[in-house]
Design an enzyme around this catalytic site. Sequence first.
Site, PDB file in Angstrom:
ATOM      1  N   ASP A 111      -0.125   4.881   1.101  1.00 20.88           N
ATOM      2  CA  ASP A 111      -0.250   6.086   2.158  1.00 20.88           C
ATOM      3  C   ASP A 111      -0.110   4.911   3.543  1.00 20.88           C
ATOM      4  O   ASP A 111      -1.011   4.002   3.682  1.00 20.88           O
ATOM      5  CB  ASP A 111      -1.469   6.779   2.175  1.00 20.88           C
ATOM      6  CG  ASP A 111      -1.389   7.714   0.851  1.00 20.88           C
ATOM      7  OD1 ASP A 111      -0.512   8.340   0.481  1.00 20.88           O
ATOM      8  OD2 ASP A 111      -2.641   7.836   0.327  1.00 20.88           O
ATOM      9  N   ASP A 166       0.975  -1.183  -0.054  1.00 19.57           N
ATOM     10  CA  ASP A 166      -0.009  -0.052  -0.078  1.00 19.57           C
ATOM     11  C   ASP A 166       0.844   1.129  -0.028  1.00 19.57           C
ATOM     12  O   ASP A 166       1.979   1.037   0.196  1.00 19.57           O
ATOM     13  CB  ASP A 166      -0.952  -0.238   1.201  1.00 19.57           C
ATOM     14  CG  ASP A 166      -1.622   1.187   1.434  1.00 19.57           C
ATOM     15  OD1 ASP A 166      -2.194   1.571   0.334  1.00 19.57           O
ATOM     16  OD2 ASP A 166      -1.706   1.619   2.536  1.00 19.57           O
ATOM     17  N   ASP A 169      -1.326  -0.607   6.404  1.00 18.83           N
ATOM     18  CA  ASP A 169      -1.511  -0.182   7.567  1.00 18.83           C
ATOM     19  C   ASP A 169      -2.712   0.280   8.185  1.00 18.83           C
ATOM     20  O   ASP A 169      -3.198   0.111   9.186  1.00 18.83           O
ATOM     21  CB  ASP A 169      -0.931   1.242   7.381  1.00 18.83           C
ATOM     22  CG  ASP A 169      -1.506   2.131   6.558  1.00 18.83           C
ATOM     23  OD1 ASP A 169      -2.024   3.316   7.113  1.00 18.83           O
ATOM     24  OD2 ASP A 169      -1.758   2.219   5.187  1.00 18.83           O
TER      25      ASP A 169
END
Length: 219
Positions: A9, A7, A167
């Site tokens: 961000d 991922d 995250d």
Amino acid sequence: MQAIIFDMDGVLVDNQDIHRKAWVEFCRRIGHPIDPADFDRVGFGRKNKEFLRYFLQREVSGQEAKILGEKKEAVYRELAGKEIQPVNGLIPFLRSMKKEYHLKTAVASSAPRSNIDFVLKKLLIGEFFDVLADASLVDQGKPHPSIYLKTAELLDLPPAQCLVFEDSLFGVESALQAGMQVVALTTSHSYKELSAYPCRDIIRDFSELNEEKMQKLIR
């Protein structure tokens, strides 16, 4: 494991607070002020259309979401230009993925391609990735598995051979639903929140991934 999928961000860059500031500033500029806490009510990792629907309190067409979303991302890039930094240990980790493990690598993000290009250029890490998958390639955002299934397709690999670094809670759920293994980073959520999911590991940042841990993760 034949591929590592990142991922963007919160994984390549710890930028949740920059996105929060960008939404607040963007909404102020269009005359629709929001509280910073509204960002967290939508949830980090969502597509811009979902943020706009919540902030504007109405349905938003795909075309309107594209236009307004890119304006918001321009504000984000304006703010991020001086602040953006790689997550600790990221660049040495990327080098080892290519040099020592010879794994395919990809970025799978709910962000538009313009943001992916911006981040990779600012961090000088574009050379490390074989595939870039952005929000425009799928109709449904995370936690739907579409983005990760599409990334596996572009890598020409079955999902079970892909290890994902995520995250957000939505992102972890998305990757797991796609049938992939997940390592979660605590940049956006606590260890306790992330431990509710069957992740292979939960780490603070990439500096924790020594050779022994990597061998266990990719075998």
